[in-house]
Write an enzyme that holds these catalytic residues in place. Structure first.
Site, PDB file in Angstrom:
ATOM      1  N   ASP A 229      40.612  52.846  29.555  1.00 24.65           N
ATOM      2  CA  ASP A 229      38.967  52.929  29.192  1.00 24.65           C
ATOM      3  C   ASP A 229      38.442  54.256  29.951  1.00 24.65           C
ATOM      4  O   ASP A 229      37.724  54.817  28.906  1.00 24.65           O
ATOM      5  CB  ASP A 229      38.135  51.897  29.833  1.00 24.65           C
ATOM      6  CG  ASP A 229      38.478  51.442  31.311  1.00 24.65           C
ATOM      7  OD1 ASP A 229      39.276  52.110  31.974  1.00 24.65           O
ATOM      8  OD2 ASP A 229      37.965  50.564  31.664  1.00 24.65           O
TER       9      ASP A 229
ATOM     10  N   ARG B  51      43.884  32.585  30.243  1.00 31.48           N
ATOM     11  CA  ARG B  51      42.650  32.051  30.563  1.00 31.48           C
ATOM     12  C   ARG B  51      41.780  31.209  29.580  1.00 31.48           C
ATOM     13  O   ARG B  51      40.805  31.560  29.078  1.00 31.48           O
ATOM     14  CB  ARG B  51      41.718  33.201  31.189  1.00 31.48           C
ATOM     15  CG  ARG B  51      42.218  33.987  32.277  1.00 31.48           C
ATOM     16  CD  ARG B  51      41.100  35.076  33.037  1.00 31.48           C
ATOM     17  NE  ARG B  51      41.756  35.746  33.983  1.00 31.48           N
ATOM     18  CZ  ARG B  51      42.201  36.872  34.110  1.00 31.48           C
ATOM     19  NH1 ARG B  51      42.136  37.767  33.031  1.00 31.48           N
ATOM     20  NH2 ARG B  51      42.469  37.616  35.334  1.00 31.48           N
TER      21      ARG B  51
END
Length: 680
Positions: free
Chosen positions: A410, A213
């Site tokens: 996470d 990206r």
């Protein structure tokens, strides 16, 4: 100087420190203005205790909660004077009781040493006035104080000293400004008295993990370097590039690099997923030993740069080392908040929003002052690493990320930190814009493997229940739902995930570099994983007419779903209709692709949530029987072995999250000596 008088030459014990400034959108985007200012009057929704326990009344209230109360009125972008100032036109009133400009008093009261704040509002305009409000945890607002520019004066600065005592359960401060006979320009700052040893801000190493990206990533790097006060807390920005389309080669990269003024490092390594990318940044931060914090941030986000400064300030003044997370707004509907905080439901071991929190909340339809539930403080178990500030002290003590590629890294870290005494706060006023989870296909594609494996690993590490609570049963239910939906590749990946869990934690690092490739190769043998962007790639729909007189798109009742859940597994054993072998029986839109709908058919063309492709699902009774047996066998084995597996994973956790273990995993890209050979 009189004899015997002693002069105090010691440094001051306290100093004033800015907590947050009034800000306006940097790009003057009309879509995000509701997050910064609110020109409408407040229309507070009903209190649940006034609604009562009547089912009908609760349903009506639930429907009205999301009804738009915004008039659509907004300010003109030309009224934005600069990043920190806005002009209110004469005779108008503008509220700063908004997501980015209200002061989240209850969060500061609960988690920091701050017990009083000072609001300073600067007005430039004759006849203008400022009124300060506070809210209670139930959303009711109270007028606190008001001041007006003196008659004949061109403006003034008005100071309000505000206590944080009445914010135990929730509540915000904010201010409204009314312009008089002429326009008024407004600036404002919230600050407080802090101990001298907390006067200077901590420093940050930002880690951005990127994978093909380059445009998004270059833009984000530029945003981080766009404001001087934010640059002041940045030690380094690490871009961990794991893709083949290199961010360095993007046309916007040189300007972004220049904006960071020597703080940028690009580290290139193989694709180790988000956990491998973030762990590299965590390791670099720990080894450098200079930054107070490590900030995890996704590559495909748009950042409100002041969020970084606010998160650092909150972390600096926290009572104890605290993980400070930001919120996530939708990149496509930019006033829509994905979630106001997330917890782990331990019996199911599943992430979720707390009971009173409404997901996908649109501030453009109903802003802060009109939304009762937003005023109650939300305490969380973890924060996603799309934006998450972690004190280096926490990394030093509990280790780095789990080596699990993506998913649950996470949330597991947040739960692990909480168990060690380090809380997580998802902090209002700090946020990024990100592609929402609801627009992705991560429950069906290759990510299904990581969802299943990593959820179970996290539960083995932290579930308080002997056999994981409801998790094993829920895993069976979900797997069978995929099975009756003809999603055979997803079922196979979930089974593969179970097999890897049962193999134990020793190979988690070893398989990290190649597991994605293995998974993708494995799943492509199944028709439901062979996506086609061209609608003409599939035969036309043909099916014998049915006697149904009602729409098949209606949502069935819970009782109907339970009956379907009991019957559909048996239906899968029947021989498919002959015509379904040549022609799909239906085309099913992604939004309608629920298990109870797909399971009716012997074949169907099903579109994907990202709207770029579709796949042909075909029922296979023989494969169904084989998978059903394996589903049963593996889940029984998992249930029986849960206690011993939990003990094994917990014993190995310090080792597999240690810097030394990650050093070995990164060795192919560091030359094996811990040096930064991946840099260029």
């Amino acid at each position: 100087m009189s004899p015997g008088r002693v002069t105090d030459t010691t440094a001051p014990t306290t100093v004033r420190r800015v907590l947050q400034r009034q800000i306006m959108p940097a790009d003057r985007d009309l879509d995000v203005l509701p997050l910064y200012v609110d020109p409408d009057p407040a229309v507070l929704d009903a209190d649940k205790y006034n609604v009562g326990g009547n089912k009908g009344a609760k349903e009506v209230n639930k429907a009205t909660l999301r009804q738009q109360v915004s008039s659509g009125t907004t300010i003109d972008p030309d009224q934005i004077v600069d990043r920190f100032a806005v002009r209110v036109e004469h005779g108008n009133r503008l509220s700063f009781g908004s997501y980015f400009n209200a002061f989240p008093a209850s969060y500061w009261r609960r988690w920091t040493i701050v017990d009083e704040v000072r609001l300073s509002v600067e007005l430039e305009g004759r006849g203008s006035s400022v009124t300060v409000y506070k809210s209670m945890a139930n959303g009711r607002s109270q007028r606190v104080a008001s001041q007006q520019v003196d008659e004949g004066a061109a403006g003034g600065t008005f100071v309000f000293d505000l206590s944080l005592r009445p914010f135990v359960d929730g509540g915000w401060y904010w201010y409204d400004v009314t312009a008089g006979d002429e326009d008024v320009v407004v600036r404002a700052v919230w600050d407080t008295e802090v101990p001298a040893d907390r006067a200077e801000p901590g420093s940050v190493t930002v880690t951005i993990t990127t994978m093909n990206r380059p445009s998004f990533c270059a833009d984000l790097v530029g945003q981080l370097g766009s404001e001087e006060d934010v640059l002041g807390v940045l030690d380094a920005v690490l871009v961990v590039d794991q893709g083949t389309e290199k961010v360095r080669e993007h046309a916007d990269f040189p300007a972004a690099e220049k904006a960071l003024d020597g703080r940028l490092r690009v580290i290139e390594q193989g694709n180790l997923g988000g956990s491998g990318g973030y762990a590299r940044g965590q390791l670099e931060t720990v080894r450098a030993g200079t930054s107070t914090y490590a900030l995890m941030m996704d590559d495909d986000v748009v950042c409100e740069p002041q969020s970084i400064l606010r998160a650092v300030t909150f972390g600096d003044l926290a009572r104890r080392p605290t993980i400070v997370g930001g919120h996530m707004f939708s990149l496509y509907s930019r006033s829509r908040l994905h979630s106001f905080g997330e917890i782990i439901q331990t019996w199911r071991w599943w992430w979720m929003t707390p009971e009173h929190v409404l997901a996908e909340w649109d501030f453009g339809a109903r802003n802060l002052r009109s939304t009762r539930w937003l005023h109650r403080r939300v305490d969380v178990d973890f924060n996603g690493w799309f934006m998450c500030l972690i004190p280096r002290q926490v990394l030093d003590e509990i280790g780095l990320s789990l080596p699990v590629f993506i998913k649950w890294d996470d949330s597991e870290f947040g739960v692990r930190a909480k168990a060690a005494g380090y809380p997580t706060v998802t902090f209002p006023g700090a946020a990024v814009w990100h592609v929402p989870w609801t627009d992705k296909n991560d429950a069906l594609d290759w990510q299904a493997y990581f969802h299943q494996r990593n959820r179970i690993i996290a539960a083995l590490l932290h579930s308080p229940y002997k056999h994981g609570g409801r998790l094993v049963q829920e895993s069976v239910n979900h797997t069978i739902a995929h099975l009756v939906s003809m999603q055979y590749s997803t079922v196979e990946l979930r089974q593969l995930a179970l097999e890897d869990v049962l193999a134990g934690p020793d190979k988690l690092h070893e398989v990290l570099p190649h597991r994605l490739g293995d998974v993708n190769t494995f799943r492509k043998q199944y028709a439901d994983a062979q996506l086609q962007p061209d609608p003409d790639a599939f035969p036309p729909v043909r099916r014998k007419p049915t006697k149904r007189g009602h729409s098949e798109l209606e949502v069935p009742s819970k009782l109907s779903q339970l009956i379907t859940a009991g019957l559909m597994p048996l239906r899968q054993l029947r021989k498919p209709r002959a015509l379904s072998r040549e022609f799909p029986e239906a085309e099913i839109a992604a939004m309608d692709a629920k298990w109870y709908r797909i399971a009716r058919y012997d074949s169907a063309v099903v579109s994907m949530p990202d709207q770029t492709s579709a796949a042909l699902y075909t029922r296979d009774p023989e494969l169904y029987r084989d998978l059903l047996k394996r589903i049963t066998d593996l889940h029984v084995k998992l249930y029986r072995r849960w206690p011993e597996l939990a003990a094994e994973y917990r014993a190995k956790l310090p080792e597999i999250t240690s810097p030394e273990a990650w050093d070995q995993t990164f060795a192919p890209w560091t030359g094996g000596d811990g040096e930064k050979a991946g840099e260029r």
